[in-house]
Scaffold this active site. Sequence first.
Site, PDB file in Angstrom:
ATOM      1  CE  LYS A 266      -3.983  -1.708   2.661  1.00 24.46           C
ATOM      2  NZ  LYS A 266      -5.002  -1.581   1.610  1.00 24.46           N
ATOM      3  NE  ARG A 340     -10.834  -9.786  -1.906  1.00 21.97           N
ATOM      4  CZ  ARG A 340     -11.111  -8.891  -2.839  1.00 21.97           C
ATOM      5  NH1 ARG A 340     -11.435  -9.275  -4.060  1.00 21.97           N
ATOM      6  NH2 ARG A 340     -11.084  -7.611  -2.580  1.00 21.97           N
TER       7      ARG A 340
END
Length: 487
Positions: A266, A340
Amino acid sequence: MSLSYSPSYAQATCLVIFTYNELEPKFHVQNNELTTEIQDIINKLGLIGNKGECNYFYNKNQQLIILVGLGHSLKLDTYRLRVGIKKAIQQAQALNQKEVELILEDELINRFDIESVNRLVAETYHISHYQFNNYKSGSETKEPIKTLVSISDNYKNHEAFYEGQVLGDALKVSCDLINIPANDLYPETLAEKAQILGNEYGFETTIFNENQCAEMGMEALLAVGRASNNQPRFIVMKYYGKPESDKVIGVAGKGVTYDTGGLSLKPTDFMEHMKSDMGGSAFTIGAICALAKMKAKVNVIGVVAACENNVSANAYKPGDIIGSMSGKTIEVLNTDAEGRLTLADAVHYLVDTEKVDTVVNIATLTGAVRIALGDHRGGFITNQDELAPLVYSAASKTDEYMWQLPIDDVYRTHVDSEIADVKNTGIGRLSGTIAAACFVERFVQEKPWIHFDVSGVAFTKSGHEYYPKGATGRSMRTLYHLLKLLA
Ligand code: BES
Ligand code: MN
Ligand code: ZN
């Protein structure tokens, strides 16, 4: 904490009167003398009861009277009342009051569902006092202001008033977990905290370490967590409040204790607040604490596949194909779509090992949900549209706002992989929240399923008129009520 129904009317040293913007009268008070005094001040200052208006004066008895505007009475809703109560409590505190009496006249509150009013006053009391200063040298925790609630006997609801206090306390549990930085809160310490809370609130906890996770085949969780020195933990919490029923609801909360993005790193600005990426687990733990404390009639198994998404030479890589507890293979195209992957093993465990009847998962899962709904509403997706009204009903009890997003067979193809059973990204940046849900859905084996994506609402950098800065706690209470409704 010091909150109770007031034993008397308008006798405290500081009174809060709510005013609204309508033709006459702009407020209601049972005491004639006080009515005249307030009316005089309102005329003198030209107060109109607008939302956000807040004034005060000392009356003849030397009581401090705080007047808090709620806006036009036709637009009055429970959220405005929450904000007004918070404002009043904070104003009284700022004026160094020792006690404050909130005057909730029948004419004001008879517009609402009375259970909600009782619950929201108590919740707001806790939200107004939330402080997180464990890490600031020399900071003292401010004493909560003694708060008396004047409400006529017909409008009291002791159960809801108590429930609001329990939820307020559980909010602190959730917010503290989120606010603790990732150097102190990592999978092992998160698991320890869950265990301590289990003993305190009355639910059973089991913790699996990384070796035990490997034995269970949780390859997706272990792939995400393996680059960190803080190894994964799988946390299982069981609360059986309805032993006469076989029905069990499973909840999986995302517990990524820090999300660097992994090798799909990120940018700095996006990483700053990623200690909050275990928000889903904090809400799961908080909700189970509240259910246990309330002895709610529901059977719940909460799980957290806790790990840290970090970088190292050992990290999983974009392009890897990894396994999962379900046996399905996953093509990893972006290591930042890690939540996820952890949920895949968590929900599979719920369905396959614990044989739950219904699956709920809650996660700070996608940036896309913030683009779609901003920081105001959480998104949810379900494979059974009949469940959606339950979510709206749960959310409306809390004034947390949710919005259903769609799922269908076309979206479902977006996570098809050419070389594995499923891939962890959708089509570029298109409908990213739905793609994440479609991925998780592959692991629920067609069980009734509700998926919450709360990235936008769980944490606020800039602050909020109602919620605390940093962790807001938003979604925990919706989850709590939803679990009761699903029982
Ligand atoms: N934890 C983030 C989602 C997030 C973003 C939470 C902002 C709170 C605030 C999640 O793991 C993530 O990085 N999602 C990616 C998915 C993408 C790579 C497919 C995202 O949304 O960018
Ligand atoms: Mn991520
Ligand atoms: Zn994440």
